[in-house]
Structures are given as structure tokens and as C-alpha cells.
Write an enzyme that holds these catalytic residues in place. Structure first.
Site, PDB file in Angstrom:
ATOM      1  N   SER A  16       9.364   6.208   3.956  1.00 21.42           N
ATOM      2  CA  SER A  16       9.128   7.235   4.977  1.00 21.42           C
ATOM      3  C   SER A  16      10.345   7.270   5.902  1.00 21.42           C
ATOM      4  O   SER A  16      11.050   6.257   6.032  1.00 21.42           O
ATOM      5  CB  SER A  16       7.891   6.863   5.796  1.00 21.42           C
ATOM      6  OG  SER A  16       7.848   7.625   6.999  1.00 21.42           O
ATOM      7  N   ILE A  43       5.323  15.835   5.727  1.00 26.05           N
ATOM      8  CA  ILE A  43       4.850  16.598   4.573  1.00 26.05           C
ATOM      9  C   ILE A  43       3.377  16.932   4.805  1.00 26.05           C
ATOM     10  O   ILE A  43       2.596  16.057   5.197  1.00 26.05           O
ATOM     11  CB  ILE A  43       4.985  15.767   3.262  1.00 26.05           C
ATOM     12  CG1 ILE A  43       6.379  15.133   3.148  1.00 26.05           C
ATOM     13  CG2 ILE A  43       4.652  16.615   2.041  1.00 26.05           C
ATOM     14  CD1 ILE A  43       7.542  16.070   3.090  1.00 26.05           C
ATOM     15  N   LYS A  70       7.082   0.262   6.190  1.00 23.80           N
ATOM     16  CA  LYS A  70       8.017   1.099   5.420  1.00 23.80           C
ATOM     17  C   LYS A  70       9.448   0.556   5.488  1.00 23.80           C
ATOM     18  O   LYS A  70      10.195   0.679   4.521  1.00 23.80           O
ATOM     19  CB  LYS A  70       7.948   2.553   5.906  1.00 23.80           C
ATOM     20  CG  LYS A  70       6.594   3.231   5.637  1.00 23.80           C
ATOM     21  CD  LYS A  70       6.296   3.361   4.150  1.00 23.80           C
ATOM     22  CE  LYS A  70       5.061   4.229   3.896  1.00 23.80           C
ATOM     23  NZ  LYS A  70       4.791   4.432   2.461  1.00 23.80           N
ATOM     24  N   THR A 124      -4.042  10.811  -6.834  1.00 29.17           N
ATOM     25  CA  THR A 124      -5.196  11.709  -6.824  1.00 29.17           C
ATOM     26  C   THR A 124      -5.053  12.856  -5.842  1.00 29.17           C
ATOM     27  O   THR A 124      -5.823  13.800  -5.856  1.00 29.17           O
ATOM     28  CB  THR A 124      -6.482  10.919  -6.475  1.00 29.17           C
ATOM     29  OG1 THR A 124      -6.244  10.200  -5.251  1.00 29.17           O
ATOM     30  CG2 THR A 124      -6.846   9.947  -7.574  1.00 29.17           C
ATOM     31  N   ARG A 125      -4.084  12.772  -4.948  1.00 31.22           N
ATOM     32  CA  ARG A 125      -3.880  13.886  -4.011  1.00 31.22           C
ATOM     33  C   ARG A 125      -2.470  13.797  -3.418  1.00 31.22           C
ATOM     34  O   ARG A 125      -1.719  12.841  -3.687  1.00 31.22           O
ATOM     35  CB  ARG A 125      -4.929  13.889  -2.901  1.00 31.22           C
ATOM     36  CG  ARG A 125      -5.052  12.571  -2.177  1.00 31.22           C
ATOM     37  CD  ARG A 125      -6.016  12.673  -1.014  1.00 31.22           C
ATOM     38  NE  ARG A 125      -5.688  11.619  -0.074  1.00 31.22           N
ATOM     39  CZ  ARG A 125      -6.466  10.572   0.175  1.00 31.22           C
ATOM     40  NH1 ARG A 125      -7.628  10.471  -0.402  1.00 31.22           N
ATOM     41  NH2 ARG A 125      -6.081   9.649   1.036  1.00 31.22           N
ATOM     42  N   GLY A 174      -1.653   6.170  -6.232  1.00 33.04           N
ATOM     43  CA  GLY A 174      -2.073   7.182  -5.253  1.00 33.04           C
ATOM     44  C   GLY A 174      -1.826   8.585  -5.778  1.00 33.04           C
ATOM     45  O   GLY A 174      -1.324   9.451  -5.065  1.00 33.04           O
ATOM     46  N   TYR A 214       3.168   0.979  10.790  1.00 36.03           N
ATOM     47  CA  TYR A 214       3.662   1.825   9.697  1.00 36.03           C
ATOM     48  C   TYR A 214       5.165   1.625   9.507  1.00 36.03           C
ATOM     49  O   TYR A 214       5.650   1.447   8.383  1.00 36.03           O
ATOM     50  CB  TYR A 214       3.340   3.286  10.025  1.00 36.03           C
ATOM     51  CG  TYR A 214       3.577   4.267   8.903  1.00 36.03           C
ATOM     52  CD1 TYR A 214       2.775   4.264   7.761  1.00 36.03           C
ATOM     53  CD2 TYR A 214       4.584   5.226   8.986  1.00 36.03           C
ATOM     54  CE1 TYR A 214       2.979   5.185   6.737  1.00 36.03           C
ATOM     55  CE2 TYR A 214       4.790   6.151   7.978  1.00 36.03           C
ATOM     56  CZ  TYR A 214       3.982   6.118   6.855  1.00 36.03           C
ATOM     57  OH  TYR A 214       4.186   7.037   5.851  1.00 36.03           O
ATOM     58  N   ASN A 231       3.639   5.075  -4.830  1.00 35.86           N
ATOM     59  CA  ASN A 231       3.439   6.164  -3.864  1.00 35.86           C
ATOM     60  C   ASN A 231       2.287   5.908  -2.894  1.00 35.86           C
ATOM     61  O   ASN A 231       2.324   6.369  -1.759  1.00 35.86           O
ATOM     62  CB  ASN A 231       3.200   7.475  -4.641  1.00 35.86           C
ATOM     63  CG  ASN A 231       2.593   8.545  -3.757  1.00 35.86           C
ATOM     64  OD1 ASN A 231       3.288   9.180  -2.974  1.00 35.86           O
ATOM     65  ND2 ASN A 231       1.275   8.745  -3.856  1.00 35.86           N
TER      66      ASN A 231
HETATM   67  P1  NAI Z   1      -2.530  10.973   0.903  1.00 36.27           P
HETATM   68  O1  NAI Z   1      -3.363  10.329   1.957  1.00 36.27           O
HETATM   69  O2  NAI Z   1      -2.677  12.432   0.666  1.00 36.27           O
HETATM   70  O3  NAI Z   1      -2.753  10.195  -0.496  1.00 36.27           O
HETATM   71  C1  NAI Z   1      -2.681   8.801  -0.533  1.00 36.27           C
HETATM   72  C2  NAI Z   1      -2.963   8.268  -1.910  1.00 36.27           C
HETATM   73  O4  NAI Z   1      -2.964   6.836  -1.803  1.00 36.27           O
HETATM   74  C3  NAI Z   1      -4.310   8.668  -2.471  1.00 36.27           C
HETATM   75  O5  NAI Z   1      -4.198   8.951  -3.854  1.00 36.27           O
HETATM   76  C4  NAI Z   1      -5.192   7.426  -2.267  1.00 36.27           C
HETATM   77  O6  NAI Z   1      -6.173   7.242  -3.277  1.00 36.27           O
HETATM   78  C5  NAI Z   1      -4.164   6.298  -2.336  1.00 36.27           C
HETATM   79  N1  NAI Z   1      -4.618   5.168  -1.523  1.00 36.27           N
HETATM   80  C6  NAI Z   1      -5.170   5.195  -0.266  1.00 36.27           C
HETATM   81  N2  NAI Z   1      -5.574   3.985   0.111  1.00 36.27           N
HETATM   82  C7  NAI Z   1      -5.273   3.147  -0.921  1.00 36.27           C
HETATM   83  C8  NAI Z   1      -5.491   1.760  -1.163  1.00 36.27           C
HETATM   84  N3  NAI Z   1      -6.145   0.999  -0.285  1.00 36.27           N
HETATM   85  N4  NAI Z   1      -5.058   1.227  -2.333  1.00 36.27           N
HETATM   86  C9  NAI Z   1      -4.436   1.986  -3.256  1.00 36.27           C
HETATM   87  N5  NAI Z   1      -4.247   3.313  -3.116  1.00 36.27           N
HETATM   88  C10 NAI Z   1      -4.654   3.890  -1.958  1.00 36.27           C
HETATM   89  O7  NAI Z   1      -1.014  10.582   1.257  1.00 36.27           O
HETATM   90  P2  NAI Z   1       0.378  11.378   1.080  1.00 36.27           P
HETATM   91  O8  NAI Z   1       0.660  12.112   2.334  1.00 36.27           O
HETATM   92  O9  NAI Z   1       0.432  12.088  -0.210  1.00 36.27           O
HETATM   93  O10 NAI Z   1       1.382  10.124   1.084  1.00 36.27           O
HETATM   94  C11 NAI Z   1       1.885   9.532  -0.109  1.00 36.27           C
HETATM   95  C12 NAI Z   1       2.960   8.525   0.280  1.00 36.27           C
HETATM   96  O11 NAI Z   1       4.001   9.171   1.007  1.00 36.27           O
HETATM   97  C13 NAI Z   1       2.459   7.396   1.200  1.00 36.27           C
HETATM   98  O12 NAI Z   1       3.081   6.193   0.847  1.00 36.27           O
HETATM   99  C14 NAI Z   1       2.905   7.838   2.583  1.00 36.27           C
HETATM  100  O13 NAI Z   1       3.074   6.758   3.462  1.00 36.27           O
HETATM  101  C15 NAI Z   1       4.231   8.501   2.224  1.00 36.27           C
HETATM  102  N6  NAI Z   1       4.680   9.459   3.228  1.00 36.27           N
HETATM  103  C16 NAI Z   1       3.936  10.564   3.536  1.00 36.27           C
HETATM  104  C17 NAI Z   1       4.397  11.451   4.482  1.00 36.27           C
HETATM  105  C18 NAI Z   1       3.636  12.667   4.875  1.00 36.27           C
HETATM  106  O14 NAI Z   1       4.092  13.339   5.818  1.00 36.27           O
HETATM  107  N7  NAI Z   1       2.542  13.010   4.228  1.00 36.27           N
HETATM  108  C19 NAI Z   1       5.674  11.232   5.188  1.00 36.27           C
HETATM  109  C20 NAI Z   1       6.379  10.047   4.773  1.00 36.27           C
HETATM  110  C21 NAI Z   1       5.885   9.198   3.827  1.00 36.27           C
END
Ligand code: NAI
Length: 242
Positions: free
Chosen positions: A135, A181, A152, A14-15, A12, A148, A83
Site C-alpha cells: 500500500s 482504490i 505494509k 473473492t472481491r 483474497g 496498517y 493480495n
Molecule cells: P477487500 O476488502 O475488497 O478484499 C479483501 C480480500 O481479502 C477478500 O477476498 C477477503 O476474503 C480476504 N481476506 C479478508 N480477511 C482475510 C483473512 N483473515 N484471511 C485471509 N484472507 C482475508 O480489499 P481490497 O481493497 O481489494 O484490498 C486488497 C489488497 O490491497 C489488501 O491487501 C489491501 O490492504 C490492499 N490495498 C487496498 C487499497 C484500497 O484502496 N482498496 C489501497 C492500498 C492497498
């Protein structure tokens, strides 16, 4: 911290948080195996010798097998950052089975498969650092977070047991639990009003940024971490204690 001569997987990447972790590892010299679920985006992203992008969608078995096969091209894997993650919120009586399954596949079964594979490779060199992005909702919860939180909490449990199983091979396994975040994921799930309310509720009075999380992950993934394994580090601006 120095990651020269280290090969790292970041899923993950890419963003959001994963992208920032990947950028920081790259700047510190790592060779990167980066993944994203959007096939077209992966095609457009230009890698180089030290940074390769691969399609990996935990919802497609074939994509997972293909990705695992490509790992054979690498002489070693030192670091694995799980991630990638998704979230859908709904009251427990409204959660569709399909959504439950998707969340479990991406947030829990995906990391399980990669840990298993990475550990197999890491064991040969008797070296490894695995960091799972969990998380705060793996420790606390709120309404509509059943799927979720289950995924987690499971990931935190998986981290603890993997740490025990892999300790004899000098493979350290930890999780990092971010609070709120600002990324695409939060923007999709929370309205601007909800984000404002959360900002006020966080003791540090701001939402987190990917750069608040990356240094914690990098430390746990680095050679500076010599004795922490099986732990979950919360980085949330103090929110879980309110
Ligand atoms: P995001 O939505 O910005 O990025 C998610 C990444 O996961 C992307 O690169 C996407 O290509 C990949 N992804 C999505 N679906 C997928 C699939 N089916 N198979 C493989 N890869 C897949 O998410 P963000 O916010 O950067 O989150 C990253 C991690 O941090 C996640 O595990 C999320 O649960 C965790 N997290 C995020 C929080 C937040 O507030 N943003 C808070 C706590 C945990």
C-alpha cells in the site's frame, strides 16, 4: 502477456483488487488457486478445472495449514499473489492489541507463510514470480494508520529480503502499492465526504479502480518481467508526491 501453463495462487480473490487480478489471469490462460476468508461464499463460488476456490483465513491456524496441504495437489506453482489484506484505523493510543495482532497476522504473517511455502515448491522448478500487494501506507502514512502502516512497511521489507534469498532460484519477488482504490475495504473505512476530498487530492483527479492495479501486478508476475526483483511499484495516480 500469456499465462498458459502457469499455475497461480491469488489470496483474497473473492472481491476487490484480488478478484480483478484473478479474472485477468484467468482470461490470459492461467490455472488458478483462489482464496477467500468467507467460508460460505467460498462454498457458493463455482470453480472449474482451471479455477478452484479454497477457504483461507489467516486468523485461523487450521485454515492456513489445510490450505498449505492442498497445495501438494498441484504439480507446480509458478506465481503467488499475496493480495489478502485488512485495515482498521485508530489513533495509536486507542488501537486494541487484538486489532494490532489481526492486522499483522493477515497483512504480514500470512504473506510470510505463503511465500515460504510457495518458494519451497518454486525452488524445485527454479522458476517463480511472487507479487505482494502492499500500500502507499507502507511508504507514507497518515494519522490513525499505525498498525496498517507497520504491516505494509513490513511487507515491503519482507519483499526486498525474499527477493535476495530467492534470486539464486530464478524467483522474482516484488510488491505493488496501490493508492486509494474503490473497493469494499475503502468504502468501509472512508466516508463519502472523505472519498470526495481524496479524489480532489489525487493528481489524476480520480480514485483508482481494481483495473488500474491488475495490469501492474500481471506484468510483474509474467515472463515479460525478467530483471525486476525486490522492488515496490506505487500505483496511486500521483498521490505520494503531493
Ligand atoms: P477487500 O476488502 O475488497 O478484499 C479483501 C480480500 O481479502 C477478500 O477476498 C477477503 O476474503 C480476504 N481476506 C479478508 N480477511 C482475510 C483473512 N483473515 N484471511 C485471509 N484472507 C482475508 O480489499 P481490497 O481493497 O481489494 O484490498 C486488497 C489488497 O490491497 C489488501 O491487501 C489491501 O490492504 C490492499 N490495498 C487496498 C487499497 C484500497 O484502496 N482498496 C489501497 C492500498 C492497498
Amino acid at each position: 502477456m500469456n499465462f498458459k501453463n502457469k499455475t497461480a495462487i491469488v489470496t483474497g480473490a473473492t472481491r476487490g483488487i484480488g478478484q480483478k487480478i484473478a479474472e485477468d489471469l484467468y482470461d490470459l490462460g492461467a490455472t488458478l488457486i483462489l482464496t477467500g476468508a468467507d467460508r460460505d461464499r467460498i462454498k457458493r463460488l463455482r470453480g472449474n478445472k482451471r479455477r478452484k476456490y479454497y477457504h483461507l483465513d489467516f486468523l485461523e491456524d487450521e485454515s492456513v495449514s489445510e490450505f498449505i496441504e492442498t497445495l501438494e495437489e498441484y504439480e507446480k506453482i509458478d506465481i503467488c499473489i499475496n493480495n489478502a489484506g485488512i485495515n482498521r484505523i485508530n489513533y495509536i493510543y486507542d488501537i486494541m492489541e487484538e486489532d494490532w495482532d489481526r492486522i499483522m497476522k493477515v497483512n504480514l504473517s500470512g504473506p510470510f507463510r505463503l511465500i515460504k511455502e510457495a518458494a519451497r515448491i518454486m525452488k524445485k522448478k527454479r522458476y517463480g514470480r511472487i507479487v505482494n500487494i502492499a500500500s502507499i501506507f507502507g511508504t507514507i502514512t497518515r494519522e490513525k494508520r499505525a498498525a496498517y502502516t507497520a504491516s505494509k512497511s513490513g511487507l515491503i521489507g519482507l519483499t526486498k529480503t525474499a527477493a535476495l534469498d530467492l534470486a539464486p532460484y530464478n524467483i522474482l519477488v516484488n510488491s505493488v502499492s496501490p493508492g486509494f482504490i474503490l473497493t469494499d475495504l475503502t468504502k468501509r473505512i472512508l466516508s463519502s465526504k472523505e472519498r470526495e476530498a481524496l479524489r480532489a487530492a489525487v493528481p489524476l483527479k480520480r480514485l483508482g479502480r481494481p483495473r488500474d492495479i491488475s495490469p501492474v501486478v500481471l506484468f510483474l508476475a509474467s515472463d515479460l518481467n525478467t530483471y525486476i526483483t525486490g522492488q515496490n511499484i506505487i500505483a496511486d495516480g500521483g498521490y505520494v508526491n503531493t
